[in-house]
Design a protein around this motif. Structure first.
Motif, mmCIF file in Angstrom:
data_model
loop_
_atom_site.group_PDB
_atom_site.id
_atom_site.type_symbol
_atom_site.label_atom_id
_atom_site.label_comp_id
_atom_site.label_asym_id
_atom_site.label_seq_id
_atom_site.Cartn_x
_atom_site.Cartn_y
_atom_site.Cartn_z
ATOM 1 N N SER B 396 3.161 8.721 2.196
ATOM 2 C CA SER B 396 4.289 8.307 3.028
ATOM 3 C C SER B 396 4.777 6.922 2.622
ATOM 4 N N TYR B 397 3.846 6.079 2.255
ATOM 5 C CA TYR B 397 4.200 4.710 1.890
ATOM 6 C C TYR B 397 5.160 4.673 0.700
ATOM 7 N N VAL B 398 4.951 5.557 -0.271
ATOM 8 C CA VAL B 398 5.800 5.508 -1.461
ATOM 9 C C VAL B 398 6.970 6.490 -1.421
ATOM 10 N N CYS B 399 7.007 7.380 -0.443
ATOM 11 C CA CYS B 399 7.987 8.480 -0.498
ATOM 12 C C CYS B 399 9.424 7.972 -0.599
#
Ligand code: SF4
Ligand code: SF4
Lengths: 322, 430
Positions: B396-399
């Motif tokens: 989720s952090y990089v999405c």
């Protein structure tokens, strides 16, 4: 418990790296700029006209489809704009306006939106647009005929067409250096090898395209062309000529790497890219088309779902040490 | 907030916060007149609970809702119960909260005193579960788990916290003593102490091994320690405890040592608080203190739509009220200004592949998220490795599409669990 202040309640993670679809697309468009500007300088106002029309009509069709499918507006993510830009770059500067509009329609509506929009398209929308035009009105893609009225201070022949029709002897007209510097007859945004390479390096460094695909694609081109060339240098051009002519670099950097239609796992990316390069050369050397990029990439788009199942084993899968 | 690196070729470097070489002691936040206790048990309106509004409670008194409840809290104060109501948790999990109005008196119920010299695991589970650091006694007494390795975490699992490292570096004597107590108590043969890279452990205990943990997230997560240091893989759908490895925080070990030495339980919890300006402060306060009092002490102002995160940026949870109390397991708090809260979108996955590159569990996140969006949980588990997820939150952090993937994953796991219990129930009934 009184709740005087309304707090934001949401789920982990609470940080994000700040990336977005919009940012990604703007970066890709920026990376395309050297080649676009070069094309406009080389081919003048008509080139600018084609690019602007391609971008604006793509965004227009995206909007229409947003309304038709009752979804939230998606032009703000610049995906349609990017499709339009790349599509425009693949056209000769003399392409009539209605061909540009039809192509943009095909790219956005048939290439992207009917599958459900961004991320769901199995083929690269740009290529769907270009392929339909190539099949329906091949004349407009004949850069030699299209650019007949232009005066150039270099050999005014499209290199790949010359190769197809006149054989390997034609290569002598095109020293690699002039090809890299974009001194070739062709489309608006795909000639300027140096500009494309700079854009590609920028995107790879920024992580907005998957380098594995670009590099293996180029490797596919070079290795296959070299094999042909070594086996019969009288009939087949060498790898450098192929690399810097036609859509090759543009395909490796901007087309094969389209997110939705390409794999994400390492081995599949390498296979996918390499096959793409291989197909390009096969079509060029053995097939009917002078350039093979469009159909080669559509073909690897087709096999993408089949090969992207090759992936590393997930943590703990099949383990039984309980 | 750590942003995308300028070059996207390398993975983002998410470096754990490390404790200062000569750490400053915590500031003390005083308990307000009303404190809150959270009980991991739900109220049943049809039954009369053991504790009621207006009841008097004494400091040290063990409070639970019903006679058969295993869940309890130990009151850190003497006073009167002013309120007892339901508290909605994640996935419809209902807890109960008590508001206790404190009263000045010296009553202290010390159930632990008689056990302090020589106590069994059973007694520890009954009395010490809510010590600061939340020692996992329930896992240790669980006969189905067969714990053979105990890992003492001297490293913080998530970012924005140095709580565990603080105890590691400032209380080595207590830590040593606590480990010895645990060794005697549990008879677990293998004890491991995890420390940050380059940290020197000054004491030795026979049978204890020390592991250095990389200073980049997610390497301090239990599943990563299992994989990298213990060289065992947790099978899909199982936990570390299921295969006999139990983790306990350094603070919990120190708490146990203190409780045995003082012959009574204590309530002082150490918390790392990161304010809106990103500055981190270390405070200590009693369990039950609402976070509001901490903010007041530290001059942190919360406004509408700000976010209060309990735990770290990757694995924590956000709360809906500034009265949320300090709990035994709460190592850190982050306050985020409404203006910087990242936006979550409803966009589809664009197949950019960033999640694939970063996922430490090799999960085909791009395909998994499509299944989860379509509520295909069985499919997600069988073909797309939902149960391999170690819940690090990095996807989720990089999405790029800002999809709340991690939330989908947790929800998916929750649904699977629900389905499983339902079939088990049906099986038992039919
Ligand atoms: S949270 Fe995401 S990145 Fe982390 S293990 Fe699970 S799927 Fe992989
Ligand atoms: S990072 Fe997000 S958008 Fe990119 S592939 Fe993964 S889920 Fe899809």
């Amino acid at each position: 418990m009184d709740n005087k202040i309304k707090l934001t309640v949401s789920h982990a993670p609470f940080w994000h790296d700040g990336d977005s679809i919009c940012k990604m697309n703007l970066h890709i468009m920026l990376a395309a700029m050297p080649a676009v500007i070069f094309g406009i300088v080389q081919f003048g106002m008509p080139a600018l006209g084609v690019i602007l029309l391609a971008v604006s009509s793509s965004m227009f069709f995206e909007l229409i489809m947003n309304f038709a499918t009752k979804r939230s507006l998606s032009t703000g993510d610049f995906d349609a704009a990017l499709i339009g830009l790349l599509f425009g770059m693949m056209l000769p500067a003399t392409t009539p306006w209605w061909v540009v509009v039809i192509g943009a329609f095909v790219a956005i509506v048939i290439g992207k939106q009917i599958y459900g929009g961004i991320g769901a398209n199995p083929f690269n929308p740009v290529l769907v647009g270009v392929a339909i035009l190539m099949v329906s009105w091949p004349g407009y893609f004949d850069s030699d005929a299209a650019l007949l009225n232009y005066q150039f201070d270099f050999k005014a022949l499209a290199p790949l067409a010359a190769l197809k029709h006149q054989g390997v002897s034609a290569i002598d007209f095109f020293p690699i250096k002039t090809l890299i510097m974009g001194q070739q007859v062709g489309t608006i945004g795909t000639n300027f090898g140096l500009g494309l390479i700079l854009g590609g390096i920028f995107l790879i460094i920024k992580g907005y395209i998957r380098w594995e695909i670009t590099i293996s694609y180029i490797a596919g081109i070079i290795i296959t062309a070299l094999i042909f060339n070594l086996s019969n240098s009288g009939s087949y051009a060498g790898p450098m000529f192929h690399l810097f002519s036609g859509y090759t670099l543009f395909g490796a950097i901007f087309l094969a790497t389209e997110n939705s239609s390409s794999p994400v796992n390492l081995i599949p990316m390498l296979i996918y890219g390499f096959l793409g390069g291989l197909m390009v050369i096969l079509i060029r050397n053995l097939g009917a088309y002078p350039d093979g990029t469009v159909f080669a990439i559509l073909l690897i788009n087709l096999i993408n779902p089949l090969i992207d199942y090759i992936r590393p084993k997930a943590l703990g899968r099949g383990v039984n040490n309980a | 907030m750590i942003k995308r690196p300028f070059t996207g070729l390398s993975q983002p470097k998410l470096k754990y916060d490390s404790v200062e070489s000569d750490p400053k002691g915590p500031e003390t936040v005083l308990m307000p007149s009303n404190i809150l206790l959270l009980l991991n048990d739900s109220l049943d309106s049809l039954r009369t609970s053991l504790i009621k509004k207006e009841d008097q409670v004494k400091k040290g008194e063990k409070l639970s809702l019903y006679t058969e409840s295993t869940e309890y809290v130990i009151s850190p104060v003497s006073g009167v119960i002013k309120k007892i109501e339901s508290y909605p948790g994640e996935f419809g999990n209902i807890k109960t909260y008590l508001v206790i109005g404190t009263e000045e008196n010296d009553d202290f119920v010390n159930d632990f005193e008689e056990h302090a010299d020589k106590f069994e695991l059973e007694a520890a589970a009954k009395l010490l579960k809510s010590l600061p650091g939340a020692p996992p006694f329930e896992t240790l007494i669980d006969p189905t788990k067969k714990i053979h390795t105990l890992v003492i975490s001297g490293v913080d699992e998530d970012l924005a916290s140095t709580t565990r490292q603080y105890f590691l570096s400032t209380a080595p004597e207590d830590l040593k003593e606590g480990i010895k107590i645990l060794q005697n108590l549990t008879k677990i043969p293998k004890i491991i102490l995890t420390v940050p890279e380059g940290f020197n452990v000054e004491f030795e205990i026979s049978g204890m091994q020390v592991f250095n943990i990389s200073s980049f997230y997610p390497n301090a997560l239990p599943e990563m320690i299992m994989k990298n240091q213990l060289k065992t893989t947790v099978p899909q759908g199982k936990t570390c405890e299921d295969i006999g490895v139990c983790f306990i925080s350094s603070e919990a070990v120190v708490s146990i040592a203190k409780a045995c030495r003082d012959k009574k339980v204590h309530f002082e919890k150490l918390v790392c608080v990161t304010g809106k300006d990103g500055v981190q402060k270390r405070i200590k306060t009693s369990i039950g203190t609402p976070v509001k009092s901490i903010f007041k002490h530290l001059n942190i102002h919360t406004n509408k739509n700000d976010r209060i995160v309990i735990g770290g940026p990757f694995k924590g949870f956000s709360v809906f009220t500034i009265y949320h109390p300090v709990q035994p397991c709460m190592d850190s708090i982050i306050v985020q200004d409404a203006g910087i809260i990242p936006f979550v979108s409803d966009s589809a996955c664009i197949n950019c592949g960033k999640c694939i590159k970063i996922c430490p569990a090799n999960i085909p996140v791009n395909l998994l998220v499509r299944q989860l969006e379509a509520n295909l949980f069985e499919e997600a588990k069988e073909t797309f490795d939902l149960e391999s997820c170690i819940e690090c939150g990095l996807c989720s952090y990089v999405c790029t599409a800002k999809i709340p993937i991690f939330q989908y994953i947790r929800l998916g796991k929750h649904e699977l669990l629900k389905m499983k219990t339902e079939t088990e129930k049906e099986g038992a009934n039919g």
